[in-house]
Design a protein around this motif. Structure first.
Motif, PDB file in Angstrom:
ATOM      1  N   LEU A 776     -24.859  14.501 -35.738  1.00  0.00           N
ATOM      2  CA  LEU A 776     -26.277  14.374 -35.455  1.00  0.00           C
ATOM      3  C   LEU A 776     -26.691  13.968 -34.370  1.00  0.00           C
ATOM      4  N   GLN A 777     -26.098  13.284 -33.399  1.00  0.00           N
ATOM      5  CA  GLN A 777     -26.111  12.395 -31.980  1.00  0.00           C
ATOM      6  C   GLN A 777     -25.620  13.022 -31.491  1.00  0.00           C
ATOM      7  N   SER A 778     -24.946  14.713 -31.270  1.00  0.00           N
ATOM      8  CA  SER A 778     -24.264  15.938 -30.414  1.00  0.00           C
ATOM      9  C   SER A 778     -23.396  14.591 -30.602  1.00  0.00           C
ATOM     10  N   ASP A 779     -22.372  13.484 -31.133  1.00  0.00           N
ATOM     11  CA  ASP A 779     -21.144  12.948 -30.163  1.00  0.00           C
ATOM     12  C   ASP A 779     -20.140  14.300 -30.119  1.00  0.00           C
ATOM     13  N   GLN A 780     -19.139  13.987 -29.475  1.00  0.00           N
ATOM     14  CA  GLN A 780     -18.411  14.934 -29.023  1.00  0.00           C
ATOM     15  C   GLN A 780     -17.345  14.420 -30.039  1.00  0.00           C
ATOM     16  N   LEU A 781     -16.733  15.043 -30.650  1.00  0.00           N
ATOM     17  CA  LEU A 781     -15.834  15.154 -31.483  1.00  0.00           C
ATOM     18  C   LEU A 781     -14.564  15.106 -31.494  1.00  0.00           C
ATOM     19  N   ARG A 782     -13.639  13.815 -31.906  1.00  0.00           N
ATOM     20  CA  ARG A 782     -12.642  13.588 -31.178  1.00  0.00           C
ATOM     21  C   ARG A 782     -11.277  13.580 -32.671  1.00  0.00           C
ATOM     22  N   PRO A 783     -10.246  14.153 -32.138  1.00  0.00           N
ATOM     23  CA  PRO A 783      -8.448  14.479 -32.841  1.00  0.00           C
ATOM     24  C   PRO A 783      -8.442  13.162 -33.889  1.00  0.00           C
ATOM     25  N   VAL A 784      -8.490  12.956 -33.655  1.00  0.00           N
ATOM     26  CA  VAL A 784      -8.991  11.235 -34.316  1.00  0.00           C
ATOM     27  C   VAL A 784      -9.526  11.460 -35.590  1.00  0.00           C
ATOM     28  N   ILE A 785     -10.147  12.507 -36.195  1.00  0.00           N
ATOM     29  CA  ILE A 785     -11.281  12.616 -37.207  1.00  0.00           C
ATOM     30  C   ILE A 785     -10.805  13.347 -37.726  1.00  0.00           C
ATOM     31  N   ILE A 786      -9.894  14.353 -38.009  1.00  0.00           N
ATOM     32  CA  ILE A 786      -8.347  15.030 -38.531  1.00  0.00           C
ATOM     33  C   ILE A 786      -7.692  14.241 -38.800  1.00  0.00           C
ATOM     34  N   LYS A 787      -7.605  12.960 -38.291  1.00  0.00           N
ATOM     35  CA  LYS A 787      -6.049  12.119 -39.140  1.00  0.00           C
ATOM     36  C   LYS A 787      -6.875  11.150 -39.796  1.00  0.00           C
ATOM     37  N   ILE A 788      -7.796  11.092 -40.051  1.00  0.00           N
ATOM     38  CA  ILE A 788      -8.403   9.859 -40.738  1.00  0.00           C
ATOM     39  C   ILE A 788      -8.402  10.523 -41.654  1.00  0.00           C
TER      40      ILE A 788
END
Length: 1321
Positions: A776-788
């Protein structure tokens, strides 16, 4: 001096005469005083002897026997009379027990009707002293007297009739209802028992007295008999077929009637029609075992079942003569014979012998090949394990049915029946292989045998010839391996010359059961070998093999190797070797290919799935989703009548049945439980049986339900969740916690710290909420999201989804402006379709099952609607998928169509979109499991079922539901039970939709309309109702009485075997219903529940079809119509069923019963519907009796449990007259036996009500004309059902009744008897 000498001395003194008396015996006159003095002296000496000289009971008995022997040896009438008077006096003085005297007199071998004086005087004594004997003693004497009557020849001369007078006087005294020496119920019981052992053995003079007495009990017998019982029929696979209502005696096929009463002849006859009707229905074998009380674990040959199977085969052959038999009929007969012979309920040699005897009288030739096909199933499957002598009598049928002296021509191999024409040849080959036959080959088979021998070594044979070889050589491995390998290779991908296709149902039908089992064994062995070698992870199992495997599993006759082997053997091997790809395939097949799997196997699979889910190896996105979807489908697919029996098996260990961590699965189980309790009426019963299950469920996954959902729950479930509340986290606190977690995310940059923080076991599952805020905040998605997400894993992600949906609803509830809403929906859509974080079905399921009240609930449903309809992704998939056919068993290329669909709309389970969005390369390609039958559309169907129910609970969202049905209703084309789901929905939510005709119209129209292009016109709805669905807007429709008549006529025709064209041609093996009648009753109920009028109006219209328009029904078929009305009424919600109670109350208030008028032909004649109907003299009350009996017979025990309450609150206050009481006795009496077997507490309550109603009638009526039938009825209840359990109630009532009633009912209890005796003294 011995006791006998003393007695003989006394007898000598009593009987002594002087020589003068002997010489002038005919001329001497004695004075009365002299005679009296002599008798007094004799009595004194006789009594003194009995009081003083006999030390024990045994001695007393011996002395009495000696005395009676002397008595019966006398020839002088005066002496006989004197000795008899002495006995009578001793009994009156209570010196000798009256019972002992009577017994010894009757048991004397000297007592003979030809000795006139001793015979007459003996029974005069008995008549005089029997009044001193208690009722139990009288019952014992009555048995002896009945035996003594059998010693009198039936053809004695009329001159000897006077000799019977004394005996008749005793009989009349015992049977005199005013004397009440014993309960008349005992007397008739002994008469009926004697008559059954020695029929027509009494002299007609005695027989007439006994017959009139027995006939007086005919009224009582009818009070406990169901009207038209022998003409009422159940529907196999329907709720009314469950329980004890349809049981028959295994040896006689009679109804198990209680008590030796003179029941009507039709009730005492073998109910062959009922058994045959059930046998004719597909999937009826379990009901047959229930009806005849057959236990699969025990070998028990049932000759009556054997006879019916033979008769059905003969009947099928007769139909072949008239071109009326179908392949479906023979296929069904074959399956039934296989099952009952396999479990040794029927003997094969005996059946063949019976067939030969019947066909010898009427050789039927046109059906001979089909008969041989049925016999071939048994021969090929059993000949290896049994001696050939068990099968040789089949050769007698060869001689009888194949007398041709010229060889039969080869059949047309393009005809599907060509295999059947080879059946007799295959039998010959099997017999000859077992043992050389000492007889020449029948000439008729010569050409067929030569053909089989020619092709057995050939290669590249057409499939029909392969089938012939399989059938002929299934017991000869040398010849059998080749054709079987051809079949296996054809579905294993080894034949590359032509595109592989599954083996067609026609081909599988043409294989014997033994060949099918061998093919099935080969397939399972092949799959298990792949599982052991982990091959399924590198290359998939051929789709045609899986499709063929699924088709073989529909054959009930190979269940032990089929579905049972699938559950117990195949899944165990898969689990042992971690063959998860094969597991995924097997679960897909089970979910979308198998039909009519018995509930115990489905529950067993559910337990296995819970075990699989707890294994760390299954924590893989695609596999976990498949396991959870299959479990959800199993839980929601449990039939309403299956839930309690299956769940009750796990009361000691309920956790086996429950998910340890999936709240959604446990919520679905609660919903299935609520639906089942409501539809079966078991909400009226005690809920103790499910308390442990619910308690463990709440312990595993604590949760609560919205108020609008609880309102729909049965009372027991509602109370449980009210008493065990669970307070979920406050939404405001949830938002604050999410914001805090988001700040943590923003503040931390180290990947290891982020992973540790968001995957810690004690952390709240909020990561999806955080990810949502990032998007929603249009943040840049970090690769760590996948690992989490990968560390969280699919098992734990369910908790994150659950919390995320709660957060989502709260966010939407507080959103301002449509632009923000649109952005939220787009973001959700990205989570599902673009980033592949969560699948649509899991997200919708969590939303639908969430606990949201008031405005939040509407917001939740709004989100569901937007998610499903606003983006195009899912709608495009639906519109494309519905172009396929759901009739997979007719489509040899279904898999390729499905592959094309999946290629066009691929599903991604491993965050591929997220990798792409974060511009992170995937370390290794994802290991996708092979997919054969499933896609997001099919998975969503089970979720859609739940979504519809949730929407129905909240009327303000009706428009949204209509919109969803407009766009997605076409998916019900692929639902495995669309009509059952529609029936359950309209039934369970009857109160919610009864005033919403447009909603009902939309629901029925959408679900049935999804199948209109692949089903014949009229397959579900009538023409009138279809026209109503086509009318625009809210235009209402009030059906005419003719509509209800025609609707019932369709059901009557279907049950009677005259199946409408629209129902024909259905392969019930792949249908949601097991037979046409079950389908017919469900579609009838759906139509009725979807009508505009109120439920009472509809039910009254159904009753009026029988009550007000009997002229429109053939009189000989009236009971069939009553049966149909009862089936429909009991299948509808309680508001429809309650109308029968209204009719009962109206009848009780009618002039005929409230004392305002009296019937011309007698009250009991009015109540006898069968006789009155035959003589065109039936009254409205007899129709109500017949209808009520039919309705209550078809009712579940849950529905019947309401009867005591109805009697207490509504019937009892109205009962003031004898006519009303008798009507209630006729009404309820037939069901006391069922209450005794299934709900004893209800029986006791009903019995107490009968006594209270009798007390009210006794006080209100000056004269009672039918005391005897009423008392007989109460004695029947006591001795057949209640015993002394209600004696306190009975005593308190009897003490207040009028004296004649007290006299008759005094034997009900000891206290009542003592009370009556004290009053008489």
């Amino acid at each position: 001096m011995t006791m006998e000498d003393t007695l003989q001395s006394i007898l000598n003194d009593i009987l002594i005469t002087t020589s003068v008396e002997e010489a002038f015996s005919g001329f001497i006159l004695y004075s009365a005083e002299e005679e009296n003095n002599k008798i007094i002296c004799c009595n004194e000496s006789f009594l003194r002897f009995w009081k003083d000289a006999i030390p024990s009971v045994e001695a007393q008995k011996a002395a009495l026997q000696y005395y009676i022997k002397t008595l019966h040896g006398q020839r002088a009438p005066k002496r006989v009379k004197l000795l008899c008077d002495l006995l009578a006096n001793a009994a009156e003085k209570k010196v000798i027990p009256a019972k002992l005297i009577c017994e010894e007199l009757l048991l004397s071998d000297k007592l003979d009707y030809r000795n006139t004086d001793t015979w007459s005087q003996t029974f005069l004594v008995i008549k005089k002293i029997i009044v001193f004997i208690d009722y139990k003693g009288c019952r014992d004497l009555w048995k002896v007297i009945l035996d003594k009557t059998l010693t009198i020849p039936t053809n004695i001369n009329i001159s000897t009739f006077k000799k019977l007078d004394s005996l008749l006087k005793v009989i009349n005294q015992i049977l005199d209802r005013n004397s009440c020496l014993l309960p008349s119920y005992f007397a008739v019981n002994e008469i009926m028992k004697s008559a059954s052992e020695e029929p027509n053995s009494n002299h007609w003079v005695i027989g007439d007295v006994l017959a009139r007495f027995v006939d007086s009990f005919r009224q009582t017998a009818r009070m406990v008999s169901i009207t038209g019982r022998s003409q009422l029929l159940p529907i196999v696979g329907h709720s009314s077929s469950i329980g004890n209502a349809w049981k028959l005696e295994q040896s006689t096929l009679r109804f198990p009637l209680k008590g030796m009463l003179p029941y009507d002849k039709e009730l005492l006859q073998p109910q062959k029609g009922l058994l045959r009707y059930v046998l004719e229905q597909p999937y009826s074998r379990d009901m047959i075992c229930s009806i005849l009380d057959l236990n699969k674990q025990q070998k028990q040959r049932c000759t009556v079942l054997e006879e019916q199977l033979v008769d059905m085969l003969i009947l099928a052959m007769e139909k072949m003569e008239n071109d009326m038999a179908t392949d479906l009929l023979w296929r069904h007969l074959s399956s039934q014979v296989i099952f009952f012979v396999l479990f040794q309920f029927a003997g094969f040699p005996q059946m063949v012998e019976a067939l030969h005897q019947k066909l010898s009288k009427n050789p039927l030739r046109r059906g001979r090949d089909h008969l041989m096909w049925v016999l071939l199933q048994i021969v090929s499957g059993s000949i290896k394990k049994n001696p050939v002598s068990d099968f040789l009598n089949v050769l007698n049928l060869f001689d009888l049915l194949y007398p041709e002296r010229e060889p039969l021509p080869l059949p047309d191999f393009n005809n599907s029946n060509c295999m059947i024409q080879f059946a007799v040849t295959c039998i010959w080959i099997h017999l000859a292989q077992k043992e050389p036959l000492k007889r020449p080959t029948p000439p008729a088979l010569k050409l067929h045998l030569e053909f089989v021998h020619q092709i057995h070594s050939s290669k590249n044979l057409p499939m029909h010839r392969v089938a012939i070889l399989c059938n002929a050589y299934s017991t000869n491995n040398e010849y059998f391996n080749l054709p079987m390998s051809v079949l296996v290779d054809a579905i294993s991908g080894k034949q590359q010359t032509t595109p592989a296709t599954p083996l067609s149902m026609n081909l599988l039908d043409s294989l014997t059961v033994h060949a099918k089992m061998s093919l099935l064994h080969s397939i399972v062995t092949k799959i298990m070998q792949m599982a052991k070698h982990q091959q399924a992870m590198t290359h998939s199992i051929p789709a045609v093999l899986i499709e063929t495997y699924s088709r073989l599993l529909v054959y009930m006759e190979i269940e032990s190797l089929g579905i049972k082997g699938y559950i117990n053997q195949l899944l165990s091997t898969i689990k042992e070797h971690y063959a998860w790809g094969i597991l995924h395939t097997m679960l897909e097949m089970f979910s979308y290919r198998l039909h009519h799997v018995q509930p115990q196997y489905r529950i067993q699979l559910l337990l296995s799935l819970h075990a699989f889910n707890s294994m760390p190896q299954t924590n893989q996105n695609q596999l976990y989703l498949c396991i959870e979807s299959t479990a959800l489908q199993l839980i929601t697919g449990l039939g309403s009548t299956e839930v309690q029996p299956q769940l009750s098996r796990f009361l000691t260990e309920p956790n086996q049945l429950l998910s340890k961590d999936s709240e959604e699965l446990n919520r679905a189980l609660v919903l299935s439980l609520a639906r089942a309790m409501h539809i079966t009426g078991s909400e009226t019963l005690s809920s103790n049986w499910c308390q442990d299950i619910l308690s463990n469920l709440m312990s595993n996954t604590p949760h609560s339900w919205a108020q609008h959902t609880l309102e729909c729950f049965p009372t027991a479930l509602n109370q449980f969740f009210q008493q065990n509340p669970y307070n979920s986290e406050n939404r405001s606190i949830l938002k604050r916690n999410v914001d805090e977690e988001y700040r943590v995310w923003k503040s931390m940059s180290n990947e290891a710290d982020l992973i540790k923080h968001f995957t810690a076991e004690n952390r709240p599952p909020m990561f999806l909420c955080v990810l949502w805020k990032m998007l929603l905040q249009s943040d840049q998605l970090r690769p760590v999201i996948i690992k989490i997400l990968e560390n969280i894993g699919p098992r734990m992600i369910s908790k994150h989804i659950r919390l995320f949906t709660d957060y989502l609803v709260f966010e939407f509830s507080n959103s301002v402006g449509s632009q923000h809403v649109n952005k939220c929906i787009e973001t959700l859509n990205d989570l599902v379709w673009k980033l592949n974080v969560v699948t649509l079905d899991r997200l919708i399921l969590s939303l639908a099952l969430g606990n949201h009240e008031g405005n939040e609930a509407q917001v939740c449903f709004f989100i569901i609607q937007l998610l499903l309809l606003k983006p195009n992704e899912f709608r495009n998939r639906v519109s494309e998928f519905v172009k396929l056919s759901p009739d997979h068993w007719l489509d040899n290329d279904w898999h390729s169509h499905h592959v094309s669909f999946n290629q066009r709309f691929p599903e991604k389970f491993f965050f591929e979109g997220l990798y792409e969005a974060t511009r992170t390369p995937m370390p290794t390609p994802p290991k996708y499991l092979p997919t054969y039958f499933v896609n997001v559309c099919l998975r969503f169907l089970t979720v859609f079922d739940i979504v519809i129910h949730r929407f129905l609970e909240l009327p303000p969202v009706s428009k949204s539901l209509e919109t969803l049905l407009d766009h997605l209703g076409s998916l019900y084309k692929f639902h495995d039970r669309p009509i059952t789901y529609l029936y359950n929905t309209l039934h369970y939510y009857e109160k919610k939709v009864k005033d919403r005709p447009l909603m009902k119209k939309k629901l029925v129209g959408s679900i049935t309309g999804s199948l209109k292009d692949i089903r014949p016109q009229g397959w579900c709805l009538t023409k009138e109702f279809t026209e109503y669905l086509g009318r625009p807007g809210d235009e209402s429709w009030v059906p005419t009485q003719e509509y209800y008549h025609n609707l019932l006529a369709r059901l009557v025709d279907t049950i009677s075997g005259d199946v409408p064209e629209a129902f024909k041609g259905c392969d019930w093996r792949f249908n949601e219903f097991p037979n046409a009648a079950s389908h017919a009753v469900h579609v009838t109920c759906i139509e009725l529940m979807a009508l505009c009028p109120q439920s009472s109006t509809i039910s009254n219209a159904l009753l009026d079809v029988v009550l007000k328009n009997p002229s429109g029904i053939p009189r000989e078929k009236l009971m069939m119509w009553i049966n149909a009305v009862a089936l429909v009424i009991t299948s509808l919600p309680d508001s429809y069923l309650s109308v029968i109670n209204d009719r009962i109350l109206q009848t009780l208030k009618s002039p005929l019963l409230n004392g305002m008028s009296s019937p011309v032909q007698g009250l009991f004649a009015i109540f006898d519907f069968a006789s009155a109907h035959t003589s065109f003299s039936e009254a409205p009350c007899s129709y109500v009796l017949a209808l009520t009996h039919a309705v209550w017979l078809h009712s579940s025990i849950g529905q019947l449990t309401l009867l005591p309450q109805f009697l207490t609150k509504e019937v009892h206050p109205l009962v003031k007259t004898e006519e009303q009481l008798l009507f209630v006795c006729h009404l309820v009496g037939p069901f006391l036996q069922r209450f005794h077997e299934e709900r004893t507490r209800c029986l006791l309550n009903i019995t107490s009500e009968f006594y209270d109603m009798l007390a009210a009638v006794d006080k209100n009526c000056a004269h009672l004309q039918h005391m005897d039938p009423i008392c007989d009825f109460l004695y029947h209840i006591k001795y057949m059902f209640t015993g002394d359990v209600v004696k306190n109630k009975a005593e308190s009532v009897i003490k207040e009744l009028r004296q004649p009633l007290q006299q008759r009912l005094r034997f009900i209890s000891k206290g009542a008897e003592q009370h009556v005796q004290s009053q008489s003294t």
